[in-house]
Write a protein that holds these residues in place. Structure first.
Motif, short mmCIF file in Angstrom:
data_model
loop_
_atom_site.label_atom_id
_atom_site.label_comp_id
_atom_site.label_asym_id
_atom_site.label_seq_id
_atom_site.Cartn_x
_atom_site.Cartn_y
_atom_site.Cartn_z
N LYS A 20 0.92 -1.22 0.13
CA LYS A 20 -0.08 0.06 -0.24
C LYS A 20 0.97 1.17 -0.01
CE LYS A 20 -3.52 2.31 2.77
NZ LYS A 20 -4.41 2.35 3.77
N GLU A 23 2.33 1.79 -3.35
CA GLU A 23 1.29 2.10 -4.57
C GLU A 23 1.21 3.71 -4.14
OE1 GLU A 23 0.25 1.01 -7.17
OE2 GLU A 23 1.80 -0.64 -6.69
N ILE A 24 1.20 4.18 -2.98
CA ILE A 24 1.04 5.48 -2.79
C ILE A 24 2.23 6.21 -3.23
CG2 ILE A 24 0.82 7.41 -0.89
CD1 ILE A 24 -1.18 5.45 0.49
N SER A 27 1.98 6.71 -6.96
CA SER A 27 1.06 7.64 -7.53
C SER A 27 1.82 8.83 -7.61
CB SER A 27 -0.03 7.60 -6.45
OG SER A 27 0.29 8.33 -5.40
N VAL A 77 -0.84 14.08 -0.10
CA VAL A 77 -1.10 12.67 -0.35
C VAL A 77 -0.07 11.81 0.23
CG1 VAL A 77 -1.82 10.85 -1.68
CG2 VAL A 77 -2.58 13.06 -2.24
N VAL A 78 1.03 11.97 -0.18
CA VAL A 78 2.43 10.89 -0.04
C VAL A 78 2.77 11.53 1.23
CG1 VAL A 78 4.55 10.22 -1.11
CG2 VAL A 78 2.73 10.87 -2.65
N HIS A 81 0.60 10.37 4.27
CA HIS A 81 0.30 8.77 4.58
C HIS A 81 1.68 8.37 4.94
CE1 HIS A 81 -1.09 4.87 4.10
NE2 HIS A 81 0.24 4.33 3.73
#
Length: 96
Positions: A20, A23-24, A27, A77-78, A81
């Motif tokens: 997960k 993938e982030i 992205s 986002v990155v 997270h």
């Protein structure tokens, strides 16, 4: 050109959580304009000294690195997270 590498140890380094996170990180391709290249990997060895996930990005110059660090997608986002799931991280930036 500059290579920016970050290694992450995750609080929960299960395969699912590592994938997960990877993938982030991936992205960012197509969402962070400063990137000239990106590679993300998940550790399979799980030795005592291993980190769980690695990010390697290629950027044009120090200004592009600074812009990348404050890019809205990267920050919201990155970083959001990865800061929530990481136990620790180490980074290196160098000219190639």
């Amino acid at each position: 050109m500059i290579k920016h590498i970050v290694c992450f140890k995750l609080k929960n380094n299960s395969r699912e959580e590592c994938e997960k996170a990877a993938e982030i990180l991936r992205s960012m391709e197509g969402n962070v304009p400063q990137l000239r290249g990106i590679e993300v990997g998940v550790d399979f060895l799980h030795s005592e000294r291993s980190y769980d996930v690695v990010l390697s990005v290629l950027l044009d110059d120090p200004k592009a690195l600074a812009d990348y660090q404050s890019d809205p997608y990267h920050v919201s986002v990155v970083k959001t997270h990865m800061h929530a799931v990481r136990e620790s991280s180490v980074a290196i930036d160098y000219y190639i």
